[in-house]
Every structure is written in structure tokens, then in C-alpha cells.
Scaffold this motif. Structure first.
Motif, PDB file in Angstrom:
ATOM      1  N   VAL A 257     -13.780-115.647-117.615  1.00 19.37           N
ATOM      2  CA  VAL A 257     -15.225-115.570-117.827  1.00 19.37           C
ATOM      3  C   VAL A 257     -15.532-115.552-119.325  1.00 19.37           C
ATOM      4  O   VAL A 257     -16.449-116.237-119.799  1.00 19.37           O
ATOM      5  CB  VAL A 257     -15.807-114.307-117.149  1.00 19.37           C
ATOM      6  N   VAL A 261     -17.980-118.269-121.249  1.00 17.26           N
ATOM      7  CA  VAL A 261     -19.207-117.784-121.868  1.00 17.26           C
ATOM      8  C   VAL A 261     -19.206-118.033-123.370  1.00 17.26           C
ATOM      9  O   VAL A 261     -20.199-118.520-123.944  1.00 17.26           O
ATOM     10  CB  VAL A 261     -19.393-116.289-121.556  1.00 17.26           C
ATOM     11  N   GLY A 433     -19.104-119.264-115.634  1.00 13.70           N
ATOM     12  CA  GLY A 433     -18.866-117.840-115.826  1.00 13.70           C
ATOM     13  C   GLY A 433     -19.439-117.016-114.691  1.00 13.70           C
ATOM     14  O   GLY A 433     -18.806-116.067-114.203  1.00 13.70           O
TER      15      GLY A 433
END
Length: 485
Positions: A257, A261, A433
Motif C-alpha cells: 500500500v 500511495v 492502495g
């Protein structure tokens, strides 16, 4: 003061340079690849060496390595300021990243090792908050310096700050080191740097050189180096990125993630600053101020976000945060010729800021909660390196994906078309994400349990504690200035 100013150097430099990119390109007759290298050169060496920098500080003295990093960073900044050409500027930026890799991990480690545990949380909070201020004022200061003087003063600004750090640290900061620190993972550091360098070179140069032997060779060499890096880390006695950490599903998921991001964020900022100046006609100062609400939101609301995550668990915020940021990235598609700041720029910047504010604190806490306490420092370093590598690769790859090359950043129509493609890709990365968080992050986060050998167990009895396993007649060692229970 020493640690805030030191880490502020690295934070400030990563924001002010983006604002100056169009002016650098004009003065040094650079193409888009040159601007990419100006941004990615610093991030490349910083991401590749930041874990090694932390290990060097633990072994040889945190203050010593921190100060070496500060001085190194200042010298490299001076070289950037006097650079007569793009190759010299890019080489100096690479050197800046090395200095940043030495000083960045040392700034927090000095607080951790120097302050009493009762005061440590407040000290870290002050360090984090004031570091956020440095990040917030970076685009404003950079834009003002570029418009009022020259882009070169963006780099000269580091010199008095570095001098203040050296004076304060030598006088007031005690030395500390880890007496149990083991060897260094030099092969891992070299292979990681070569892998990132090869892939970055291939991505940056591909729009101009296509599938030339040099580009293909760099890509293959980069991939092979990263494969070798993984193999070396699995066999190393002291790996800089311990493979055991990734046995935790939560740790692996949260780092995935993080990659999505921060790739989206790094690419978005790179393109937005160029779009505002090249297409929308903003000055460097106005472009810098345009990003200010994003950082102010993170500065003001990050602590609240962390408190909420502590109550409800990280998963909801890790799902909602990237989703809100994705909507913000799509709103930034409105930025075009004669863009109005209040209607075309601000709404998107605010939503991206709210999304990042929502997810950053739970992201960090989940990374630390997913590993054993003894690995907390390494886990934080790995997550930091992943974030920087993601931004590096995004800035390298997005112009290729958007079909931009050469002097396209000077041509409003061509660049605006590529900008829209880049914003859609960034929104997609934010959405990835969200998907990864929804599928892989669970509450509560898994926390590895460690079996403690019996000879280290303390038995509570009425009276002084008995430490099982201590040889008879040996005294308990206490640091100077403390007393045993």
C-alpha cells in the motif's frame, strides 16, 4: 534543534527543488529527462542507502555519522548551486542523496538514544511537528527564492542551516552508539543501488532512446541486480532488509500500500508543479503556495488521524484515505490553461491532503505493530525506503507512460495532454492502495510473538526482583545516572 534542522534539510530539499525545475531546465537548456534526473537523482541514492546509513550510525556513533551526513549534504548543495551544466547538477544531486541517507536516520535515532523515556514521546512529537513545518514552508520559500533571485539559491539555502546544525550538535548533542551492532550488509546496499539505478535509467531514457541496447541493457541489469539483492538478503547474516519481516502478511500488505500511495503522490506533485507553471501560467512562488494546503492538513490533523486509528483500527482509514486521494487526483484534471486556483486547483489539493492525512498515521503504526518490537527500527526504515523508491520510480516512469520526452515540458499543449494521462494513472495507483488495504489488511494487525528463553525471565516475588540465569556474584549493570529497582 540539531535533529529538526538536520532532518529539515532533507525534507526541505525534496520540496523546494520541484518548484524550481522549470527554471533549471530553462537556464541549463535541459530536456525532460534532465529534469527527471534532477528530481530522481537525489531520491535514488537516498532510498538505496538510507538503511545502511542507520546501521553506520549505530556502529560508529550516531552523532558522528549524522554530522558527516550534514556536512556532506552541505558540500553537495554548494556544488548544485554552482553547477554549470545538467550533468554536473545531476551528479551533485546524487551526492546530496548520499548525505541525506547518512543524516536522515540519525536524526530520530539521536532523540531515541538521548532523551529519557519519560520525555521521549514529547521530543519525537516536537521533532515530527517542526519537521512538518519545514516541509510546509519548502514550496513557499523555494518559489520566493526562484522568483526573487535564482534557482541556485534554493541550494545555497542549505549552507547556513547546515552550519547551525554542526555548531549545535558539536556543543550540545552527546554521542551514542549501539555496542551490540553487528556487521554491515555492503553487498545488499550495492545491489539495491545498482538495481534502482538501472531501472530508473531505462525508464528515464526510454522516451528518447527507445529500445536501444543501452536502455535494454540497463533495464536487464537493474532487474538482475534486484533479484540478486533478494537472494543476498536471504543468505546474509546481517541483512539491511531482513526477509523474515515479510513473513508477516500485514507487514507485506502495508508496504505494498505504501508503494502505491507514495508512487501516486510523487508522480502527482512532479507533474502538477510543471503543469501549473508551463500550462497555467503560475509563477514559481504561486505554484509553491498552491501545494501549501496539502502539507498544512497533514501537519494539523495527522495526530488526530493516529488517535482515531488507535480506537477503530487502521483498516477503515487505509481504505478510505487512498480513495479520497484518488478523487482529489481526478479533480486535478481540471488544471489547464488559465486555471483558477480556487475552483480548479484547491479542491483537488485539499482532497489529496485529506486522503494522505487519513492514511499516513495508521500506515506507520500498522507497519510497526506487524513486527516484533526488536525489529521496530528496521521495519520503519524499510517502510521509509519503500516510500522513497516508489516516488523515484513513479517520476521516472510516468513521462514514458504519458508519452512525454525531450522539450515537451516547454510546450503547453503537448505537456497538458501528458499531464492528464499522468493524473489518471496516479488516481489508479491510489485506488490500488484502497483495494490492497481492503483485501489484505485485517484488524487487529498481526503481532509476532516471541518465545523468551527461560534464563532471561524475571520472577516477581515479594522483595527485590530475582533475575534467573545471572551468574552468582555478578552485579546488575546500570547506566550512569540511573538506579536499579
Amino acid at each position: 534543534m540539531a535533529t529538526v534542522l538536520g532532518s529539515g534539510l532533507a525534507m526541505l530539499d525534496s520540496t523546494v527543488v520541484n518548484v524550481a525545475l522549470p527554471h533549471i531546465g530553462h537556464d541549463l537548456s535541459a530536456d525532460l529527462a534532465g529534469l527527471q534526473w534532477t528530481s530522481t537523482g537525489y531520491t535514488l541514492t537516498l532510498a538505496a542507502l538510507i538503511l545502511l546509513g542507520g546501521s553506520l550510525g549505530d556502529r560508529y556513533g550516531r552523532r558522528k555519522v549524522f554530522l558527516i551526513g550534514v556536512v556532506w549534504f552541505a558540500v553537495a548543495s554548494a556544488l548544485c548551486g554552482v553547477a554549470p551544466s545538467m550533468p554536473v547538477l545531476i551528479a551533485a544531486r546524487l551526492l546530496q542523496g548520499v548525505g541525506g541517507a547518512l543524516l536522515t536516520p540519525g536524526s530520530l535515532a539521536l532523540i531515541q538514544s538521548t532523551y529519557h523515556p519519560d520525555d521521549r514521546a514529547r521530543a519525537i512529537g516536537a521533532w515530527s511537528g517542526l519537521g512538518g513545518v519545514a516541509t510546509a514552508i519548502g514550496p513557499f520559500v523555494g518559489g520566493w527564492l526562484v522568483d526573487a533571485a535564482s534557482w541556485r539559491f534554493v541550494f545555497y539555502l542549505n549552507l547556513p542551516l547546515a552550519a547551525a546544525v554542526v555548531i549545535v550538535a558539536l556543543r550540545y548533542v552527546p554521542e551514542s552508539r549501539d555496542t551490540t551492532a553487528q556487521g554491515f550488509d555492503i553487498p545488499g546496499a550495492v545491489l539495491g543501488a545498482l538495481g534502482l539505478a538501472g531501472i530508473t535509467y531505462a525508464l528515464v531514457e526510454a522516451p528518447e532512446k527507445g529500445g536501444s541496447p543501452v536502455v535494454l541493457g540497463a533495464a536487464v541489469a537493474g532487474v538482475l541486480a534486484l533479484v540478486a539483492f533478494v537472494l543476498v538478503e536471504r543468505r546474509s547474516r546481517h541483512p539491511m532488509m531482513p526477509p523474515d519481516l515479510f513473513r508477516s502478511t500485514t507487514f507485506s500488505a502495508v508496504n505494498a500500500v505504501t508503494f502505491m500511495v507514495y508512487a501516486a503522490l510523487g508522480g502527482m506533485i512532479f507533474f502538477l508543479v510543471l503543469q501549473l507553471q508551463t500550462v497555467s501560467g503560475f509563477s514559481a512562488l504561486a505554484a509553491g503556495i498552491a501545494l501549501l494546503p496539502f502539507t498544512v492538513l497533514m501537519l494539523l490533523l495527522s495526530a488526530t488521524s493516529g488517535s482515531i486509528a488507535q480506537k477503530i483500527g487502521p483498516r477503515p482509514q487505509l481504505i478510505i484515505g487512498p480513495l479520497v486521494a484518488a478523487v482529489g487526483a481526478l479533480l486535478l484534471l481540471r488544471v489547464g490553461p488559465d486555471a483558477n486556483y480556487w475552483t480548479d486547483v484547491l479542491p483537488g489539493v485539499l482532497l489529496v491532503g485529506l486522503g494522505m492525512t487519513t492514511l499516513v498515521a495508521p500506515l506507520t503504526s500498522t507497519v510497526l505493530a506487524a513486527v516484533a518490537t526488536r525489529h521496530a527500527g528496521v521495519a520503519s526504515g524499510v517502510n521509509n525506503a519503500v516510500a522513497r523508491a516508489a516516488s523515484l520510480l513513479a517520476v521516472a516512469a510516468l513521462p514514458l507512460v504519458a508519452g512525454l520526452s525531450g522539450a515537451a515540458y516547454k510546450q503547453p499543449t503537448a505537456f497538458s495532454h501528458g499531464y492528464r494521462i499522468a493524473m489518471v494513472v496516479c488516481a489508479g495507483l491510489f485506488l490500488l492502495g484502497t483495494v490492497l488495504s481492503a483485501l489484505l489488511v485485517r484488524r487487529p494487525a498481526e503481532v509476532p510473538t516471541e518465545r523468551v528463553p527461560e534464563r532471561h525471565v524475571c520472577c516477581e516475588v515479594s522483595g527485590p526482583p530475582i533475575e534467573v540465569g545471572r551468574p552468582a556474584g555478578t552485579a546488575r549493570s546500570e547506566p550512569a545516572g540511573t538506579s536499579a529497582d
